[in-house]
Write an enzyme that holds these catalytic residues in place. Structure first.
Site, short mmCIF file in Angstrom:
data_model
loop_
_atom_site.label_atom_id
_atom_site.label_comp_id
_atom_site.label_asym_id
_atom_site.label_seq_id
_atom_site.Cartn_x
_atom_site.Cartn_y
_atom_site.Cartn_z
N ASN A 148 0.80 -1.24 0.00
CA ASN A 148 0.00 0.00 0.00
C ASN A 148 0.83 1.28 0.00
O ASN A 148 0.38 2.32 -0.47
CB ASN A 148 -1.02 -0.01 1.15
N GLU A 150 4.11 -3.94 12.41
CA GLU A 150 3.15 -2.85 12.25
C GLU A 150 1.98 -3.44 11.49
O GLU A 150 2.14 -3.85 10.34
CB GLU A 150 3.81 -1.68 11.51
N CYS A 173 -3.21 1.72 6.65
CA CYS A 173 -3.49 1.20 8.00
C CYS A 173 -4.02 2.32 8.87
O CYS A 173 -4.58 2.06 9.93
CB CYS A 173 -2.33 0.50 8.68
N GLU A 223 8.08 2.79 14.29
CA GLU A 223 8.91 3.10 13.13
C GLU A 223 9.01 4.62 13.01
O GLU A 223 8.34 5.36 13.71
CB GLU A 223 8.26 2.52 11.87
C1 UN1 Z 1 0.26 2.77 6.16
O1 UN1 Z 1 -0.90 2.84 5.80
O2 UN1 Z 1 0.77 1.65 6.41
O3 UN1 Z 1 0.02 8.30 7.96
C2 UN1 Z 1 1.16 3.91 6.28
C3 UN1 Z 1 -0.23 7.96 6.80
C4 UN1 Z 1 0.91 7.70 5.86
C5 UN1 Z 1 1.49 6.35 6.11
C6 UN1 Z 1 0.49 5.24 6.14
N1 UN1 Z 1 1.92 8.69 6.05
O4 UN1 Z 1 -1.38 7.84 6.41
#
Ligand code: UN1
Length: 494
Positions: free
Chosen positions: A152, A249, A283, A463
């Protein structure tokens, strides 16, 4: 034209010993083949580990500012190639071009941030309880890191793992997601072109076989994984058995609260972006929205109106708001969740269909979907869907909102829209999540702050930010006795 690329081991692009390949295709149009990639096996991982082991001997001794020079150079290369890589990313995984540019930018930001660490990597100097004795801490590299990344954020997330690993002096065996091998190749090429010595980063394409070989390999001392909770659990238990360091994660079920004093327009914009940006495949995506009952009807009506107006299509085209989802399996999974939602009694306000209209029939398009009349125990309110689906629920007051937000197994991101400073402060204190936004959506974390979550989202690591260094290094405490005699700590003097 389909291009073939290879694994990158010991500074050489090479095929897999399995002789098998897999294809990467455009999720907006399955006719478009991006390339063929090797389905790697244990023997390939073994080769990569050998290369990483040999390279470690010298890389760990390269002064961190010199490691940083290479990383900074890679950031410049990524900047020069930003548009090309972003276009490739949209083609390979579907996110709209603007967001693909953002993904590459996030890797550039990370490279710049990490390069700065080359001249920091601070430890502590401290006192000793004994005379003529000095004490300090230094960071040590861990060794070979096995890094497994999702599709993603196909450039940003590899950068979150690879670059901090490198600055700390580790070498790497990297396995990108099978859905986005071409993007991973571009990232590794930037490091190669920046002059990274051979064997320091090795890339193995493939799926479960390659992934398991990495997790099981005794010489890989650390595994960092971003992906589903289901796979994360397996990775963690395997690492547990071998006492390997493991940073995970995983999922989220991120919530946005809209209080009665919120700027409604701002909250609507945030919800639309948080729920449907990247087709909900972050996520950090907003999958639950709790709206104060006073604003609930207006909020619901307007969000539904706007979601219906979002333009679905190939993300490379101007004017498209929402691209496809990543693949056919994921499309089915999203639809399955929506069916469960309906069956369990939630009201489908909009969306809920796989789109096969003209121009979309060869891709994996799912309509932006909103549920109301949801209950906390419903599956769609508990499980991560990873698609353009969100739920809205009215709340009576602030306390109820916090309670509902916390009623989840996950704890990645969260948000509250309010102008009440007391409530904002309480939300910061009481929401169980790794990230809380005040008057902003649940997505959009910046690289210099820790990224990760509580409960089933992670296993205690963060992270990005300075905390990434804690994943990729070990502390050593050093005592230097310049008294010239045996001094005994903790022992009473005679
Ligand atoms: C993810 O979806 O694994 O904070 C990372 C955010 C992005 C990173 C998402 N900078 O939505």
């Amino acid at each position: 034209m389909a291009k073939s690329a290879w694994n990158f081991i010991d500074g050489k692009w090479q095929t897999s010993s399995s002789g098998e390949i897999f294809e990467s295709r455009n999720p907006a149009d399955q006719r478009d083949v991006i390339g063929n990639y090797p389905e790697s096996n244990q023997a390939d991982v073994e080769k990569a580990v050998q290369a990483a082991e040999a390279a470690y001997t010298d890389w760990r001794l390269v002064p961190p500012p010199k490691r940083a020079d290479i990383i900074l150079k890679a950031s410049r290369i990524l900047l020069e190639r930003k548009e090309t890589i972003a276009r490739l990313m949209t083609r390979e995984m579907g996110k709209v071009l603007k967001e693909a540019r953002g993904d590459v930018q996030e890797a550039i930001d990370m490279a710049q941030y990490v390069a700065g660490e080359g001249r920091r990597l601070f430890g502590q100097t401290t006192t000793s309880e004994l005379r003529n004795k000095f004490a300090m801490t230094v960071r040590m590299p861990i060794g070979i890191c096995g890094l497994i990344t999702p599709w993603n954020f196909p450039v940003a997330i590899p950068s979150w793992k690879i670059l901090p690993a490198l600055i700390c002096g580790n070498t790497v065996v990297f396995k990108p997601a099978e859905d986005t091998p071409a993007c991973a190749v571009e990232f590794v090429k930037a490091l190669e072109d920046a002059g990274l010595p051979r064997g320091v980063v090795n890339m193995i394409h493939g799926g479960v076989i390659a992934g398991e070989a990495i997790v099981h390999h005794p010489k890989i001392r650390l595994v960092s994984f971003t992906g589903s909770s289901e796979v994360g659990r397996k990775v963690a238990s395997q690492c547990g058995k071998n006492l390997k360091r493991c940073s995970l994660e995983m999922g989220g079920k991120n919530a946005q609260i809209v209080m009665e004093d919120a700027d409604l327009e701002l909250a609507l914009e945030g919800a639309l972006w948080g729920a449907f940006g990247t087709s909900g495949q972050r996520c950090t995506a907003t999958s639950r929205i709790y709206v104060h009952q006073k604003l609930y009807d207006r909020f619901r009506r307007t969000l539904v109106e706007r979601a219906k107006k979002l333009v679905l299509g190939n993300g490379i085209k101007a004017g498209v708001d929402v691209g496809p989802v990543i693949n056919g399996e994921q499309l089915k999974r999203i639809h399955h969740y929506v069916e469960i939602g309906v069956r369990e009694g939630a009201k489908l306000e909009c969306g809920g269909r796989i789109l096969k209209s003209k121009g979309l029939e060869r891709g994996f398009f799912y309509e932006p979907t909103i549920f109301t009349q949801v209950k906390p125990e419903m599956t769609i309110m508990r499980e991560e869907i990873f698609g353009p689906v969100t739920c809205i629920m009215p709340i009576k007051n602030f306390d109820q909102a916090i309670q509902e937000v916390n009623r989840t197994d996950y704890g990645l991101s969260s948000s509250i829209y309010t102008h009440d400073i007391d409530r904002a402060m309480k939300a910061i204190r009481d929401i169980e999540a790794g990230i809380t936004y005040i008057n902003g959506p649940t997505i959009g974390a910046e690289v210099h702050l820790p990224f990760g979550g509580v409960k089933c989202t992670g296993n205690g690591h963060r992270e990005a930010g300075e905390t990434a260094l804690d994943i990729f290094s070990e502390w050593k405490s050093v005592f230097i006795d310049y008294s010239g005699k045996l001094q005994k700590a903790q022992i009473d003097a005679d």
